[in-house]
Design an enzyme around this catalytic site. Structure first.
Site, PDB file in Angstrom:
ATOM      1  CD  GLU A 114      -3.221  -0.549   0.332  1.00 42.86           C
ATOM      2  OE1 GLU A 114      -3.134   0.563  -0.452  1.00 42.86           O
ATOM      3  OE2 GLU A 114      -4.093  -1.459  -0.028  1.00 42.86           O
ATOM      4  CG  ASP A 119      -6.465   5.453  -0.707  1.00 46.19           C
ATOM      5  OD1 ASP A 119      -7.753   5.616  -0.297  1.00 46.19           O
ATOM      6  OD2 ASP A 119      -6.096   5.028  -1.795  1.00 46.19           O
TER       7      ASP A 119
END
Length: 146
Positions: free
Chosen positions: A51, A69
């Protein structure tokens, strides 16, 4: 005469933003993520790597829903945190997204626990489904003194 700032003093101003693998494993274990909701520590390390590259300062904008994000787990502003610019933000973790970018990862751990407590579990993370789910993950904590 001018005041000299020691190396130690100058370092205290720097925020730790990128973790080493084993250092992150220790922090996540301390934060209670090892085997939380049945997911091993290795799942979390693998997910954080894919990620954010273990970078707490990482942000990524998603044009389709205008969300962003945030942080080491790339926690999304549409559902989990509030960045005060995402339309219809749910802010389920009840947290300011900026807090997820700091060197203290305990807010990110707390929110990740909330995310994984949903029926989707770690399936909430695309990177987990793509790179970690069902894989041999032993290398993610290999050599770490935990």
């Amino acid at each position: 005469s001018g005041k000299y700032i020691s190396w130690e003093d100058s370092c205290s101003y720097l925020q730790l933003q990128k973790y080493e693998r084993c250092e992150l494993a220790k922090a996540l274990k301390k934060g209670g993520l090892a085997d939380f909701k049945g997911y091993s520590l290795e799942n979390w390390i693998c997910t954080a790597f894919h990620e954010s590259g273990y970078n707490t300062a990482s942000t990524n904008y998603n044009p389709p829903d205008k969300s962003t994000d945030y942080g080491i787990f790339q926690i999304n502003s549409r559902w989990w945190c509030n960045d005060y610019k995402t339309p219809r933000s749910k802010n389920t973790c009840n947290i300011d997204c900026k807090v997820l970018l700091g060197d203290d990862i305990s807010p990110a751990i707390k929110c990740a626990k909330r995310v994984v407590s949903d029926p989707n579990g770690m399936g909430a993370w695309v990177a987990w489904k793509k790179y970690c789910k069902g894989k041999n993950l032993s290398q993610w904590t290999q050599g770490c003194k935990l």
